[in-house]
Design a protein around this motif. Sequence first.
Motif, PDB file in Angstrom:
ATOM      1  N   SER A 156       0.809  -1.226   0.000  1.00  0.00           N
ATOM      2  CA  SER A 156       0.000   0.000   0.000  1.00  0.00           C
ATOM      3  C   SER A 156       0.836   1.268   0.000  1.00  0.00           C
ATOM      4  O   SER A 156       0.514   2.229  -0.691  1.00  0.00           O
ATOM      5  N   ALA A 157       1.881   1.261   0.816  1.00  0.00           N
ATOM      6  CA  ALA A 157       2.608   2.507   1.066  1.00  0.00           C
ATOM      7  C   ALA A 157       4.062   2.471   0.614  1.00  0.00           C
ATOM      8  O   ALA A 157       4.767   3.462   0.735  1.00  0.00           O
TER       9      ALA A 157
ATOM     10  N   TYR B   4       6.464   5.815   7.941  1.00  0.00           N
ATOM     11  CA  TYR B   4       5.083   5.769   7.457  1.00  0.00           C
ATOM     12  C   TYR B   4       4.259   6.831   8.172  1.00  0.00           C
ATOM     13  O   TYR B   4       4.087   6.782   9.383  1.00  0.00           O
TER      14      TYR B   4
ATOM     15  N   ALA C 197      -0.022   7.072   4.605  1.00  0.00           N
ATOM     16  CA  ALA C 197       0.385   5.684   4.372  1.00  0.00           C
ATOM     17  C   ALA C 197      -0.458   4.724   5.210  1.00  0.00           C
ATOM     18  O   ALA C 197      -0.866   3.663   4.732  1.00  0.00           O
TER      19      ALA C 197
ATOM     20  N   GLU D 237      -3.934   4.445   3.666  1.00  0.00           N
ATOM     21  CA  GLU D 237      -3.892   3.554   2.500  1.00  0.00           C
ATOM     22  C   GLU D 237      -3.811   2.097   2.949  1.00  0.00           C
ATOM     23  O   GLU D 237      -4.437   1.215   2.358  1.00  0.00           O
ATOM     24  N   THR D 238      -3.060   1.857   3.993  1.00  0.00           N
ATOM     25  CA  THR D 238      -2.949   0.509   4.547  1.00  0.00           C
ATOM     26  C   THR D 238      -4.294   0.040   5.089  1.00  0.00           C
ATOM     27  O   THR D 238      -4.697  -1.101   4.865  1.00  0.00           O
TER      28      THR D 238
END
Length: 85
Positions: free
Chosen positions: A15-16, A38, A42, A45-46
Amino acid sequence: MNITVDEIRRVIVASAGASESGVSDADFADTTFDALGYESLALMETATAIESEFGVLIPDELLFEARTPRELAELVRSAKEAAAA
């Protein structure tokens, strides 16, 4: 389903992107997201990827309480168990 730190790591990286902190695999689980590089975007998105892959919705206020990958894995496991109950 037992969601592991390794699975969380895989989702975070997908994801990141990979962490540029140089943290060893052994230390990853207990290193803070800040130290791993992160930021909040991030993590959001995770969380979206976690919802898609594991069917678990993590509210933002809980997501940002998790400071390490291990804490996030525990949060996802708890949410998954609560949803199954």
